[in-house]
Motif scaffolding. Structure first.
Motif, mmCIF file in Angstrom:
data_model
loop_
_atom_site.group_PDB
_atom_site.id
_atom_site.type_symbol
_atom_site.label_atom_id
_atom_site.label_comp_id
_atom_site.label_asym_id
_atom_site.label_seq_id
_atom_site.Cartn_x
_atom_site.Cartn_y
_atom_site.Cartn_z
ATOM 1 N N ASN A 42 0.807 -1.224 0.000
ATOM 2 C CA ASN A 42 0.000 0.000 0.000
ATOM 3 C C ASN A 42 0.836 1.267 0.000
ATOM 4 O O ASN A 42 0.554 2.200 -0.752
ATOM 5 N N TRP A 43 1.866 1.336 0.834
ATOM 6 C CA TRP A 43 2.647 2.575 0.921
ATOM 7 C C TRP A 43 3.425 2.827 -0.369
ATOM 8 O O TRP A 43 3.581 3.967 -0.794
ATOM 9 N N LYS B 273 2.481 1.828 -3.428
ATOM 10 C CA LYS B 273 1.484 2.236 -4.419
ATOM 11 C C LYS B 273 1.082 3.693 -4.207
ATOM 12 O O LYS B 273 1.019 4.466 -5.160
ATOM 13 N N GLU B 274 0.824 4.081 -2.968
ATOM 14 C CA GLU B 274 0.436 5.463 -2.676
ATOM 15 C C GLU B 274 1.520 6.446 -3.096
ATOM 16 O O GLU B 274 1.218 7.502 -3.664
ATOM 17 N N LYS B 275 2.771 6.095 -2.846
ATOM 18 C CA LYS B 275 3.892 6.973 -3.212
ATOM 19 C C LYS B 275 3.980 7.112 -4.740
ATOM 20 O O LYS B 275 4.107 8.217 -5.270
ATOM 21 N N LEU B 276 3.911 5.997 -5.445
ATOM 22 C CA LEU B 276 3.995 6.015 -6.912
ATOM 23 C C LEU B 276 2.798 6.746 -7.519
ATOM 24 O O LEU B 276 2.947 7.528 -8.468
ATOM 25 N N ASP B 277 1.605 6.508 -6.971
ATOM 26 C CA ASP B 277 0.402 7.183 -7.455
ATOM 27 C C ASP B 277 0.505 8.693 -7.271
ATOM 28 O O ASP B 277 0.073 9.463 -8.129
ATOM 29 N N SER B 278 1.087 9.117 -6.170
ATOM 30 C CA SER B 278 1.248 10.541 -5.894
ATOM 31 C C SER B 278 2.180 11.199 -6.927
ATOM 32 O O SER B 278 1.910 12.304 -7.399
ATOM 33 N N ILE B 279 3.235 10.511 -7.294
ATOM 34 C CA ILE B 279 4.171 11.022 -8.300
ATOM 35 C C ILE B 279 3.476 11.142 -9.654
ATOM 36 O O ILE B 279 3.598 12.164 -10.347
ATOM 37 N N SER C 153 -5.166 -2.699 -8.768
ATOM 38 C CA SER C 153 -3.764 -2.282 -8.697
ATOM 39 C C SER C 153 -3.316 -1.367 -9.836
ATOM 40 O O SER C 153 -2.132 -1.067 -9.966
ATOM 41 N N GLU C 154 -4.265 -0.874 -10.652
ATOM 42 C CA GLU C 154 -3.889 0.070 -11.706
ATOM 43 C C GLU C 154 -3.391 1.371 -11.080
ATOM 44 O O GLU C 154 -3.752 1.707 -9.951
ATOM 45 N N ALA C 155 -2.588 2.117 -11.826
ATOM 46 C CA ALA C 155 -2.174 3.451 -11.385
ATOM 47 C C ALA C 155 -3.447 4.238 -11.070
ATOM 48 O O ALA C 155 -4.376 4.275 -11.868
ATOM 49 N N ASP C 156 -3.476 4.847 -9.898
ATOM 50 C CA ASP C 156 -4.691 5.508 -9.422
ATOM 51 C C ASP C 156 -5.065 6.708 -10.284
ATOM 52 O O ASP C 156 -4.231 7.563 -10.574
#
Length: 181
Positions: A19-20, A22-28, A53-56
């Protein structure tokens, strides 16, 4: 590598993000999208509603609505094998559809493909030449062919989903770019 193998490997890699991470990558990815010249110039945005799990894209959709853009999302017409662009005014208009993917329930605001300025596209893998491996249904390839020539087609993906080369068939549509972390 064939498309079947690429789909399997990339889906596993995406599903294995914690989760962490994914959240970091999604934020970028979010920051890159909303700061991009293409996004800022666009009056109308077509964007997939991310699933699992797709890019948010949920935050991108909310930001585009807040920015006053015409936001349209896919509504898959399973019987016909096509996908339509449907405008939304609020993220909460989206409800789970047949495959548990959020989609518009009210399809009254159909948007002509030729009025879309930028199209954000999902995929399991992309390459540096604009190649894309989707999920195998062909919905996006059929849809993308209806866009104006100057409409931008941008893939959204994590960096590990970008390969040197992906196999492309005669019906596959190339991207104009990919935004990743």
């Amino acid at each position: 590598m064939n498309k079947f193998y690429i789909r399997k490997i990339m889906k596993e890699k995406r599903d294995n993000l914690c989760n962490w991470q994914k959240e970091k990558l999604d934020s970028i990815i979010f920051e890159k999208v909303i700061k991009s010249e293409e996004y800022n110039k666009a009056k109308s945005v077509f964007i997939f509603v991310s699933y699992k799990s797709e890019a948010d894209t949920h935050n991108i959709i909310k930001a585009a609505l807040k920015d006053g853009k015409l936001v349209c999302v896919p509504k898959v017409m399973y019987k016909s094998g096509y996908m339509e662009a449907v405008g939304i005014y609020d993220f909460n208009e989206l409800k789970e559809g047949a495959y548990k993917i959020l989609e518009p329930q009210n399809t009254n605001l159909k948007v002509e493909e030729t009025s879309i300025d930028i199209c954000y596209v999902p995929g399991l893998a992309f390459d540096k030449s604009g190649g894309r491996v989707g999920y195998g249904g062909g919905y996006y390839d059929r849809f993308l062919k209806k866009l104006r020539n100057d409409s931008k087609k941008i893939g959204l993906a994590y960096s590990f989903q970008i390969l040197d080369k992906v196999p492309m068939g005669k019906y596959d549509v190339c991207m104009d770019g990919v935004i990743s972390n």
